[in-house]
Design an enzyme around this catalytic site. Sequence first.
Site, PDB file in Angstrom:
ATOM      1  N   CYS A  61       0.846  -1.256  -0.289  1.00  0.00           N
ATOM      2  CA  CYS A  61      -0.089  -0.331  -0.609  1.00  0.00           C
ATOM      3  C   CYS A  61       0.918   1.284  -0.186  1.00  0.00           C
ATOM      4  CB  CYS A  61      -1.123  -0.580   1.088  1.00  0.00           C
ATOM      5  SG  CYS A  61      -1.995  -1.535   1.396  1.00  0.00           S
ATOM      6  N   HIS A 119      -3.183   6.992   3.739  1.00  0.00           N
ATOM      7  CA  HIS A 119      -3.533   5.474   3.153  1.00  0.00           C
ATOM      8  C   HIS A 119      -4.626   5.134   3.761  1.00  0.00           C
ATOM      9  CE1 HIS A 119      -3.830   1.110   1.865  1.00  0.00           C
ATOM     10  NE2 HIS A 119      -3.655   1.234   3.007  1.00  0.00           N
ATOM     11  N   ASN A 162      -9.907   0.033   1.089  1.00  0.00           N
ATOM     12  CA  ASN A 162      -8.456  -0.502   1.088  1.00  0.00           C
ATOM     13  C   ASN A 162      -7.891  -0.635  -0.137  1.00  0.00           C
ATOM     14  OD1 ASN A 162      -5.700  -0.931   1.496  1.00  0.00           O
ATOM     15  ND2 ASN A 162      -6.144  -1.441   3.543  1.00  0.00           N
TER      16      ASN A 162
HETATM   17  O1  UT7 Z   1      -3.226  -2.353   4.119  1.00  0.00           O
HETATM   18  C1  UT7 Z   1      -2.804  -2.011   5.399  1.00  0.00           C
HETATM   19  C2  UT7 Z   1      -3.267  -3.853   5.426  1.00  0.00           C
HETATM   20  N1  UT7 Z   1      -4.138  -3.316   5.995  1.00  0.00           N
HETATM   21  C3  UT7 Z   1      -4.846  -3.036   6.956  1.00  0.00           C
HETATM   22  O2  UT7 Z   1      -4.277  -1.944   7.578  1.00  0.00           O
HETATM   23  C4  UT7 Z   1      -5.306  -4.078   8.684  1.00  0.00           C
HETATM   24  C5  UT7 Z   1      -5.214  -3.654  10.341  1.00  0.00           C
HETATM   25  N2  UT7 Z   1      -5.613  -4.051  10.771  1.00  0.00           N
HETATM   26  C6  UT7 Z   1      -7.184  -3.532  10.624  1.00  0.00           C
HETATM   27  O3  UT7 Z   1      -7.503  -2.868  10.267  1.00  0.00           O
HETATM   28  C7  UT7 Z   1      -8.267  -4.365  12.136  1.00  0.00           C
HETATM   29  O4  UT7 Z   1      -7.517  -5.485  12.685  1.00  0.00           O
HETATM   30  C8  UT7 Z   1      -9.728  -5.721  10.925  1.00  0.00           C
HETATM   31  C9  UT7 Z   1     -10.276  -4.471  10.734  1.00  0.00           C
HETATM   32  C10 UT7 Z   1      -8.286  -6.444  10.172  1.00  0.00           C
HETATM   33  C11 UT7 Z   1     -10.234  -6.494  11.985  1.00  0.00           C
HETATM   34  O5  UT7 Z   1     -10.667  -5.594  13.481  1.00  0.00           O
HETATM   35  P1  UT7 Z   1     -10.130  -6.090  15.021  1.00  0.00           P
HETATM   36  O6  UT7 Z   1     -10.493  -4.751  15.154  1.00  0.00           O
HETATM   37  O7  UT7 Z   1      -8.611  -6.176  14.762  1.00  0.00           O
HETATM   38  O8  UT7 Z   1     -10.845  -7.132  14.893  1.00  0.00           O
HETATM   39  P2  UT7 Z   1     -10.146  -8.877  15.410  1.00  0.00           P
HETATM   40  O9  UT7 Z   1      -9.578  -9.007  14.495  1.00  0.00           O
HETATM   41  O10 UT7 Z   1      -9.878  -7.948  17.299  1.00  0.00           O
HETATM   42  O11 UT7 Z   1     -11.681  -9.057  15.728  1.00  0.00           O
HETATM   43  C12 UT7 Z   1     -12.228  -8.878  16.430  1.00  0.00           C
HETATM   44  C13 UT7 Z   1     -13.540  -9.553  16.302  1.00  0.00           C
HETATM   45  C14 UT7 Z   1     -13.537 -11.304  16.268  1.00  0.00           C
HETATM   46  O12 UT7 Z   1     -14.720 -12.022  16.823  1.00  0.00           O
HETATM   47  P3  UT7 Z   1     -13.966 -12.603  18.718  1.00  0.00           P
HETATM   48  O13 UT7 Z   1     -13.085 -13.405  18.454  1.00  0.00           O
HETATM   49  O14 UT7 Z   1     -14.435 -11.522  19.311  1.00  0.00           O
HETATM   50  O15 UT7 Z   1     -15.293 -13.241  19.290  1.00  0.00           O
HETATM   51  C15 UT7 Z   1     -13.598 -11.749  14.424  1.00  0.00           C
HETATM   52  O16 UT7 Z   1     -13.362 -12.735  14.509  1.00  0.00           O
HETATM   53  O17 UT7 Z   1     -14.613  -9.245  15.001  1.00  0.00           O
HETATM   54  C16 UT7 Z   1     -14.725 -10.679  14.465  1.00  0.00           C
HETATM   55  N3  UT7 Z   1     -14.551 -10.585  12.878  1.00  0.00           N
HETATM   56  C17 UT7 Z   1     -16.323 -10.115  12.371  1.00  0.00           C
HETATM   57  N4  UT7 Z   1     -16.726  -9.974  12.962  1.00  0.00           N
HETATM   58  C18 UT7 Z   1     -17.602  -9.409  11.688  1.00  0.00           C
HETATM   59  C19 UT7 Z   1     -13.629 -10.181  12.491  1.00  0.00           C
HETATM   60  N5  UT7 Z   1     -13.713  -9.971  10.999  1.00  0.00           N
HETATM   61  C20 UT7 Z   1     -15.043  -9.881  10.470  1.00  0.00           C
HETATM   62  C21 UT7 Z   1     -16.366  -9.257  10.055  1.00  0.00           C
HETATM   63  N6  UT7 Z   1     -17.670  -8.949  10.609  1.00  0.00           N
HETATM   64  N7  UT7 Z   1     -15.862  -9.423   8.546  1.00  0.00           N
END
Ligand code: UT7
Length: 328
Positions: free
Chosen positions: A113, A255, A285
């Site tokens: 990115c 970004h 993104n």
């Molecule tokens: O371009 C550069 C590359 N990428 C990035 O910049 C991404 C960087 N990371 C992020 O933006 C965030 O970490 C995410 C948006 C990917 C994830 O957000 P988070 O607040 O870190 O969520 P998490 O991975 O800690 O997951 C929290 C909960 C989990 O459930 P449990 O284990 O708490 O029951 C996930 O399974 O949210 C769940 N979850 C979802 N639920 C509904 C993960 N993805 C989804 C989804 N819909 N799409």
Amino acid sequence: MTAEILGLGAHIPEKIVTNEELASTVDTSDEWIRSHTGIGKRHIIAEDKTTSDMAVGASLKAIEKAGIDKDEIGMIILATASGDYSTFPSTACVVQHKLDIKNAAAMDLSAGCTGFVYGLEVARSMILARTQKKVLVIGVEALSRITNWKDRDTCVLFGDGAGAAVLGLNESGDGRGILDSFLGAEGDGYMHLMRKAGGAMHPFHVGEYDEEDLYISMNGRRVYGFAVRVNETIIKTLLKNNDLTVDDLTRIVPHQANLRIIQAAAKRLDIPMEKFFVIMEEYANTSAASIPIALNAMIECGELKKGDLILTAGFGAGLTYGGNLIRW
Ligand code: UT7
């Protein structure tokens, strides 16, 4: 003497997939996606188009805005993680052919990115070294083609699109142009954001790879922490190295990965959110295309004017990071 952006353009695919539509195919919701990322929808490339087509669309607009003859371009730098072909030829060469630009050198740039930010600095260096007069820098992604649409962890995050800029020498002494860049990488985090299959490490062998290795995989939390930290580093470093304060900046163009990353960086730096140009609600993104698409949107809505001082801040696969200080 500076290297300045003479013209900028973007190409956004018409097809839109909303959060609600995604929620009908994977276990997610509009509420979760908006509250965790700030994303509302994403644009997706048409089935009969490919990465180079979007790059050409954005480039034609940038060339027109620059008011130059396309054959003046001596170098094409195309930043992407989702090029037409997995290894070679470069998508830049396909674009050179489709644009029918005679004799331009062409190469792809792999910096995730951060690719467009890196590309601007490479172009600036070539122009100031007088080895190139006009350079076309493109950030383009067809991430929908390498996204696992069954994986809710990643499929809600990405979109397709392209942005392009034509750079040339500014000898007028008006101080406009790319004033400075700051680039970096943390290669020890390479495994946190990758597409595993297809390279020498995991070559394609029929029937020998897991399906998920064909797609983007990401350790979201690890990338999130990295992103917040390096956003702070980029902004602080570029300001310090140029004896500036945040008040000197018209806008920061980050970004467009996740609204919460920008909010966290703003809080750490004690910068008001209004300073940041934020547009991921509309485009999600788009990786290497995200910053030029944001710049184009700023121009279109009258929020980027001649003389404005802006700072870009990118981060992504590699893990790479970097920013440019630009007097528009
Ligand atoms: O371009 C550069 C590359 N990428 C990035 O910049 C991404 C960087 N990371 C992020 O933006 C965030 O970490 C995410 C948006 C990917 C994830 O957000 P988070 O607040 O870190 O969520 P998490 O991975 O800690 O997951 C929290 C909960 C989990 O459930 P449990 O284990 O708490 O029951 C996930 O399974 O949210 C769940 N979850 C979802 N639920 C509904 C993960 N993805 C989804 C989804 N819909 N799409």
